[in-house]
Every structure is written in C-alpha cells, then in structure tokens.
Design an enzyme around this catalytic site. Structure first.
Site, PDB file in Angstrom:
ATOM      1  N   MET A  70      10.340  73.380  53.337  1.00  0.00           N
ATOM      2  CA  MET A  70      10.095  71.979  53.215  1.00  0.00           C
ATOM      3  C   MET A  70       9.785  71.547  51.799  1.00  0.00           C
ATOM      4  SD  MET A  70       7.360  69.791  55.250  1.00  0.00           S
ATOM      5  CE  MET A  70       8.136  69.664  56.849  1.00  0.00           C
ATOM      6  N   CYS A  71      10.136  70.349  51.270  1.00  0.00           N
ATOM      7  CA  CYS A  71       9.800  69.729  50.019  1.00  0.00           C
ATOM      8  C   CYS A  71       9.200  68.338  50.138  1.00  0.00           C
ATOM      9  CB  CYS A  71      10.689  70.041  48.856  1.00  0.00           C
ATOM     10  SG  CYS A  71      12.168  69.138  48.868  1.00  0.00           S
ATOM     11  N   GLN A  72       9.327  67.336  49.486  1.00  0.00           N
ATOM     12  CA  GLN A  72       9.152  66.028  49.703  1.00  0.00           C
ATOM     13  C   GLN A  72      10.328  65.321  50.292  1.00  0.00           C
ATOM     14  OE1 GLN A  72       6.424  64.284  49.487  1.00  0.00           O
ATOM     15  NE2 GLN A  72       7.246  62.567  50.140  1.00  0.00           N
TER      16      GLN A  72
END
Length: 181
Positions: A70-72
């Site tokens: 996950m990232c933004q």
C-alpha cells in the site's frame, strides 16, 4: 478473499479484500510511503518500509504468506510490487487505490491529527525563511537578501543532489518520528 497457496497471487485487490485477507489469512500489510506520510495516517496492522529502503530491508518481508502493498494512491506500491517480484517474491499483492481508497472504504485506520507531510514542512520552512529574510532585506539591510539567495541555492542543490539537510533536521522532531504499532 482467500488466497490459495498453490496458485499465483492476484496482482491487485480491493482494500476490502485486502482487509479480509489480513483478518482471515494472516496477510502482511506493508506500507511503502515515507515515515512522515505513514505517521500522519495509516491502515491498522500496516508496517512501514519506505520504497527507498525496500531492497535493503527485503529480508524483513515475510515469504510464507500474502504481502499486501500500500502507498497513498497506488502508484508507489505498484512500483514496489514490481521491485519485490524482481527479487523473486511471488506472494506480492498491490492494494488498488492505496491508503486513500482504504480510508474511503471506511476500513480501520490510525490517524494522527496535525502532522503535515515532511515535504510540505520543508516547503513551508524554506518559504518562510525566504520571505522573512526578503522583508529584512527591504526594511533593515540589503545584506539579508544574501540569506534569501542562499536558501534558494540550497533548494536548488537539494533538488539536484537529492540530499536535503532541512528535511534531515525536521525528521528529528518528535512529531515526525515513526509511530510504533
């Protein structure tokens, strides 16, 4: 979503499926954003290993269960998925839409109010320095324009070299340290 260990893991999953996999299959949730972004808010159960540190810390990532990245917004986690697959990890799954989609779905998250991402803190501090010394240059002594010019030169060097002393300093401040899960 249940992942069958005998078949290849899917390339992407929805945040809801990722959350279910964490709860039921013991999947590992890895957030590849920087510590400052992670500190400002992250999915519950997430562990932070910034994208820049991924290869160096790859041994910390489990290989015996699905790893949800996950990232933004999903862009950096897609890059992380490619890099980890290139290292031979076939248990990598990208969470579509990243933390933004996770939050929109109303899934468990830990939010820290008042923390501004580190890059914005640097821009704010540099802007205030340039503005303040420019005002002093107009009102007190023209020599203060040299300090404004030095700040501008430092920003240019920071961009060119990828090294930012101000960011290094700001990382030391208590509100920018990573939170422990």
């Amino acid at each position: 979503m249940t992942l069958d260990p005998t078949r290849r893991t899917p390339a992407t999953v929805t945040p809801e499926d990722a959350c279910a996999s964490i709860a039921h299959d013991g999947a590992y949730l890895l957030d590849v954003r920087g510590f400052d972004e992670f500190a400002s808010g992250h999915a519950s159960w997430a562990v932070c290993i910034p994208l820049a540190d991924l290869e160096r810390r790859a041994s910390e990532i489990p290989s015996d269960r699905p790893v949800m990245l996950m990232c933004q917004s999903g862009r950096r986690s897609a890059m992380a998925a490619e890099r980890l697959r290139a290292l031979g990890m076939d248990n990598i799954v990208d969470v579509a839409g990243g933390f933004a989609a996770w939050e929109r779905a109303g899934l468990p998250a830990i939010k820290q109010r008042g923390v501004i991402p580190l890059e914005r803190q640097v821009r704010i501090a540099a802007g205030l320095l340039v503005f303040g010394f420019s005002i002093l240059g107009f009102t007190v002594h023209t020599g203060f324009f040299a300090v404004s010019a030095a700040v501008g030169l430092m920003l240019a060097l920071t961009g060119a070299l990828g090294i930012c002393p101000m960011m290094s300093f700001l990382k030391l401040l208590s509100w920018n340290r990573p939170m422990k899960n």
